[in-house]
Design an enzyme around this catalytic site. Structure first.
Site, PDB file in Angstrom:
ATOM      1  N   CYS A  37       2.109  -8.400   3.918  1.00 35.61           N
ATOM      2  CA  CYS A  37       3.177  -9.402   4.016  1.00 35.61           C
ATOM      3  C   CYS A  37       4.108  -9.108   5.190  1.00 35.61           C
ATOM      4  O   CYS A  37       4.728 -10.018   5.735  1.00 35.61           O
ATOM      5  CB  CYS A  37       3.930  -9.577   2.706  1.00 35.61           C
ATOM      6  SG  CYS A  37       4.719  -8.130   2.023  1.00 35.61           S
TER       7      CYS A  37
ATOM      8  N   CYS B 224       2.287  -3.087   5.224  1.00 36.18           N
ATOM      9  CA  CYS B 224       1.677  -3.999   4.259  1.00 36.18           C
ATOM     10  C   CYS B 224       1.334  -5.354   4.892  1.00 36.18           C
ATOM     11  O   CYS B 224       1.848  -5.730   5.942  1.00 36.18           O
ATOM     12  CB  CYS B 224       2.572  -4.187   3.047  1.00 36.18           C
ATOM     13  SG  CYS B 224       4.016  -5.211   3.358  1.00 36.18           S
TER      14      CYS B 224
END
Length: 136
Positions: free
Chosen positions: A48, A46
């Site tokens: 993040c 992902c």
């Protein structure tokens, strides 16, 4: 499972900074039994993880005190290792990315995804450095 060629650069980012990738439940168990302090980064594909979790974990190593053992498991790749790591992170629910600090096999500090999302790598590094100061 993600294709190896997709995750390799994401694994390399931590391995090049001194983290050891754990691929089995047994490796996780053995590492946590070593004693001392162990940082476990639950890596992920992902945004993040790429933008703040991995850079924050790497930047945190610039602190005077750092964990004895630097490790990582990859969610969606190392299923067995990730499950064992998460088992040791209870009562926190599974989250990726996540960063956990253990002392003598006991969880002492936890950053869940909601602590990582929307925060800068510098904030993540500062949070971890504070935990290292206390536990390492």
């Amino acid at each position: 499972m993600y294709p190896p060629e997709l995750v390799k650069p994401m694994q390399d980012e931590l391995e090049n900074a001194g983290f050891t990738s754990l691929h089995s439940a047994q490796e996780v168990e053995e590492t946590l039994k070593k004693g001392g302090t162990t940082l476990v980064v639950v890596n992920s594909v992902c945004g993040c993880a790429a933008g703040t979790a991995r850079p924050g974990a790497v930047n945190s190593l610039q602190h005077d005190k750092i964990p004895t053992n630097l490790t990582t498991v990859f969610a969606g790749v190392d299923a067995e290792a990730t499950a064992k790591a998460r088992e040791n992170m209870i009562p926190f629910p599974p989250s990726s990315p996540a960063i956990a600090l253990f002392k003598d096999g006991v969880l002492v500090h936890m950053l869940e995804r909601h602590h990582i999302e929307g925060r800068s790598a510098e904030v993540i590094a500062a949070n971890l450095s504070g935990a290292y100061e206390e536990y390492c």
